[in-house]
Design a protein around this motif. Structure first.
Motif, short mmCIF file in Angstrom:
data_model
loop_
_atom_site.label_atom_id
_atom_site.label_comp_id
_atom_site.label_asym_id
_atom_site.label_seq_id
_atom_site.Cartn_x
_atom_site.Cartn_y
_atom_site.Cartn_z
N ASN A 84 0.82 -1.20 0.00
CA ASN A 84 0.00 0.00 0.00
C ASN A 84 0.86 1.26 0.00
O ASN A 84 0.58 2.23 -0.71
CB ASN A 84 -0.93 0.00 1.22
CG ASN A 84 -2.01 -1.04 1.14
OD1 ASN A 84 -2.35 -1.52 0.06
ND2 ASN A 84 -2.55 -1.43 2.28
N GLU A 85 1.93 1.27 0.80
CA GLU A 85 2.78 2.46 0.89
C GLU A 85 3.49 2.73 -0.43
O GLU A 85 3.60 3.88 -0.86
CB GLU A 85 3.81 2.30 2.00
CG GLU A 85 4.76 3.50 2.11
CD GLU A 85 5.67 3.43 3.31
OE1 GLU A 85 6.83 3.90 3.21
OE2 GLU A 85 5.23 2.92 4.36
N ASN A 87 2.49 1.55 -3.33
CA ASN A 87 1.53 1.39 -4.43
C ASN A 87 1.96 0.31 -5.41
O ASN A 87 1.88 0.46 -6.63
CB ASN A 87 1.34 2.73 -5.18
CG ASN A 87 0.62 3.76 -4.35
OD1 ASN A 87 -0.33 3.44 -3.63
ND2 ASN A 87 1.07 5.00 -4.41
N GLN A 88 2.40 -0.82 -4.85
CA GLN A 88 2.84 -1.95 -5.68
C GLN A 88 2.42 -3.26 -5.02
O GLN A 88 3.22 -4.18 -4.85
CB GLN A 88 4.37 -1.93 -5.87
CG GLN A 88 4.87 -0.77 -6.69
CD GLN A 88 6.31 -0.95 -7.11
OE1 GLN A 88 6.72 -2.00 -7.59
NE2 GLN A 88 7.11 0.09 -6.92
N ARG A 496 -5.00 -0.28 -10.02
CA ARG A 496 -4.92 0.26 -8.66
C ARG A 496 -5.31 -0.77 -7.59
O ARG A 496 -4.68 -0.83 -6.53
CB ARG A 496 -5.82 1.49 -8.54
CG ARG A 496 -5.33 2.72 -9.30
CD ARG A 496 -4.09 3.32 -8.69
NE ARG A 496 -4.24 3.65 -7.28
CZ ARG A 496 -4.81 4.78 -6.83
NH1 ARG A 496 -5.26 5.69 -7.69
NH2 ARG A 496 -4.89 5.01 -5.52
N GLU A 499 -2.57 -2.88 -6.80
CA GLU A 499 -1.45 -2.17 -6.18
C GLU A 499 -1.66 -1.93 -4.69
O GLU A 499 -0.71 -1.98 -3.91
CB GLU A 499 -1.23 -0.82 -6.87
CG GLU A 499 -0.70 -0.90 -8.29
CD GLU A 499 -0.59 0.47 -8.94
OE1 GLU A 499 0.06 0.57 -9.98
OE2 GLU A 499 -1.17 1.44 -8.39
N SER A 500 -2.90 -1.69 -4.29
CA SER A 500 -3.16 -1.34 -2.90
C SER A 500 -4.56 -1.75 -2.47
O SER A 500 -5.54 -1.44 -3.16
CB SER A 500 -2.99 0.17 -2.70
OG SER A 500 -3.40 0.57 -1.42
N TYR A 503 -7.05 1.15 -1.70
CA TYR A 503 -7.77 1.79 -2.81
C TYR A 503 -9.19 1.26 -2.92
O TYR A 503 -10.10 1.97 -3.38
CB TYR A 503 -7.01 1.55 -4.11
CG TYR A 503 -7.69 2.13 -5.34
CD1 TYR A 503 -7.75 3.50 -5.54
CD2 TYR A 503 -8.27 1.29 -6.30
CE1 TYR A 503 -8.38 4.03 -6.66
CE2 TYR A 503 -8.88 1.81 -7.41
CZ TYR A 503 -8.94 3.17 -7.59
OH TYR A 503 -9.55 3.69 -8.71
#
Length: 552
Positions: A84-85, A87-88, A496, A499-500, A503
């Motif tokens: 999350n931090e 974004n991956q 997205r 990635e997290s 989101y």
């Protein structure tokens, strides 16, 4: 001062010195040329092998065992926060696989290094490298730096468990080995049980970086403990020149193994996140095949002292145990890694709650290991015990899969399944290790033990990578199908949400429901893979060779 080592091949020439058995060995390399005669002090008879006399050797190593266990579960319960931090989230499997890449490659090498440089020196070096890697992880500025730092930590992590296991095999009677392994696994389980909730608590409070930084001072305590308190039998090697020892290391095998696994991991990651027909994916698969063949050639033909020699790898009495390790760990790592994602993405649990959900599985693993050790010590047998343990593992893995939405959603059912799976896998790892040592004999037990860790680590790498690939590939397809016709940017949402997890909460309620449902239906792909590989471990256990366990 003589130098501690375990030789490669043994002659049947034993005498008694001071009430202890001393065996003379002739150390040879793969081409058959003799190096020198070595004397190894065998463990004394049963009265000196009591727990009270073995404890001073074993206890100093327990801090490192605790640390190695804690490290694994801290990452599992906090990787979603890391993703999350940065974004991956879709690349978080590389946090684990980057670590396992170097662990896998260096674990078998530590078996040979400990023969050349000594057990204690290798263990201390492993601790120091691991501490440096953890420090770099805590200071990482992006996902790439974190993955590289985890790979550095893995070089040290590869020796933290392997060398301890080799030392245990050196000093503990074979029949008691399983019981001592169970005791060590209690320490391991305590570390795992501590790491799982601790990682989540740190991620939810002061930040995931402290999950790595906090391990540095603990590693320094482990270094101090081993330096001062660990005493192992020492033997004369007759070869003190450092550079001569350095030349004996199989660097070619280590490099080709690292490259083959690296290309495989990139191919799996690229195939799951981009496309299996992508040129880079195809090229990496080709690289994996090429370097795998190159590695086999180096080990079988070129290396003078290979860390995975032919007589150890291609051995009917050993290969069944290796395959049990490979498939069993593959199944368990796939299941544990993905069930953590299930808890957070589907059941909306926090990182700390997900970590607590893994604790029963950790306790199940130590119960299985300790029970297996005690049964072997009482009976001197392990074949049917091993088969039964893997039956339990298959049953538990199947129950978890059915309780995650295939039949019904049941948290209690998942926990029960995880416990059964862990009891079976924990016990199976212990009994297959004893089967390996019994069939390899004392002259090859260090290398055989190290190679067993190679197969376990390969299983972990495949389990995490293939499981993540199956989930990501399935999730991407489901999202594109279900979001079609919506007045939204589908590509952005697909990217997205992978990635997290944070989101997901920012989406409109109807879109959020679609995303969580898609996660719910994508995750069973990995769970069924875990069932199949657990079944493969069960089949492999049928071919283990039974051998009487001695009390000496």
């Amino acid at each position: 001062m003589p130098e501690e080592t375990t030789p490669l091949l043994r002659d049947d020439d034993s005498v008694a010195k001071n009430g202890r058995s001393v065996t003379t060995y002739t150390e040879v390399v793969e081409d058959g040329n003799e190096r020198n005669d070595v004397e190894q002090i065998e463990p004394a008879e049963d009265d000196s092998k009591s727990m009270a006399k073995l404890a001073p050797t074993v206890i100093p190593m327990t801090i490192g065992i605790f640390l190695a266990a804690m490290d694994q579960t801290i990452v599992v319960s906090s990787y979603a926060s890391i993703g999350n931090e940065f974004n991956q989230l879709q690349n978080t499997s590389w946090i684990a696989t980057g670590y396992m890449l170097t662990v896998t490659s260096f674990q078998p090498l530590y078996g040979k290094l400990s023969d050349i440089f000594g057990r204690k020196a290798c263990l201390l070096s492993a601790y120091a490298i691991f501490a440096c890697g953890c420090l770099c992880c805590g200071l990482a500025r992006d996902m790439n730096e974190l993955i590289v730092a985890r790979a550095l930590a893995g070089i040290g992590g590869g020796g933290m468990s392997t060398v301890v296991s080799i030392i245990m095999s050196d000093i503990v009677p074979l029949r008691q080995r399983g019981t001592w392994q169970g005791i060590i696994n209690i320490v391991f389980a305590t570390g795992s049980a501590t790491g799982a909730p601790l990682g989540g608590i740190l991620a939810d409070s002061i930040g995931w970086r402290w999950a790595f930084l906090a391990q540095v001072p603990v590693t320094l305590i482990a270094i101090l403990s081993v330096s001062i308190a660990l005493n192992v039998p020492k033997t004369e090697t007759g070869q003190d020149d450092f550079y001569a020892k350095l030349k004996r290391i199989d660097f070619g095998g280590a490099v080709t193994l690292v490259l083959s696994i690296f290309f495989l991991l990139v191919a799996l990651d690229r195939g799951g996140n981009v496309s299996w027909s992508d040129p880079l994916t195809v090229a990496c698969l080709g690289g994996f095949v090429f370097f795998s063949i190159f590695f086999a050639t180096v080990e079988m033909k070129l290396a003078s002292e290979p860390f995975a020699p032919k007589r150890i790898i291609i051995n009917r009495s050993l290969i069944a145990s290796y395959l049990c390790n490979f498939f069993g760990v593959m199944s368990s790592m796939c299941l544990i890694y993905q069930i953590s994602l299930y808890f957070q993405a589907v059941r909306k649990m926090s990182a700390s709650e997900a970590g607590m959900g893994l604790v029963p599985a950790i306790l199940g693993g130590v119960v299985g290991s300790l029970m297996g050790g005690l049964v072997m010590q009482a009976t001197g047998k392990y074949y049917w015990l091993t088969v039964g343990e893997y039956v339990g593992m298959v049953s538990g893995t199947l129950l978890v899969t059915l309780m995650t939405g295939v039949l019904v959603h049941s948290f209690a059912g998942i926990v029960v399944g995880l416990v059964f799976m862990s009891i079976g896998n924990g016990g199976g790892i212990t009994t297959t290790l004893i089967a390996l040592i019994a069939n390899a004999g004392p002259e090859d037990q260090a290398i055989a033990t190290a190679v067993s860790y190679l197969f376990r680590s390969l299983g972990a790498v495949f389990g995490i990578s293939v499981g993540s690939t199956l989930v990501q590939d399935t999730l991407r397809g489901l999202l594109r199908k279900r979001l079609a016709g919506q007045d939204i940017d589908i590509d952005q949402i697909v990217r997205r949400v992978r990635e997290s997890l944070n989101y997901i909460d920012e989406l409109e309620p109807n879109i959020r429901s679609i995303v969580r449902t898609s996660y719910d239906e994508a995750l069973p792909a990995a769970f069924w893979f875990a069932v199949v590989t657990a079944g493969a471990a069960l089949v492999s256990s049928w071919f283990i060779a039974e051998k009487a366990l001695t009390r000496k």
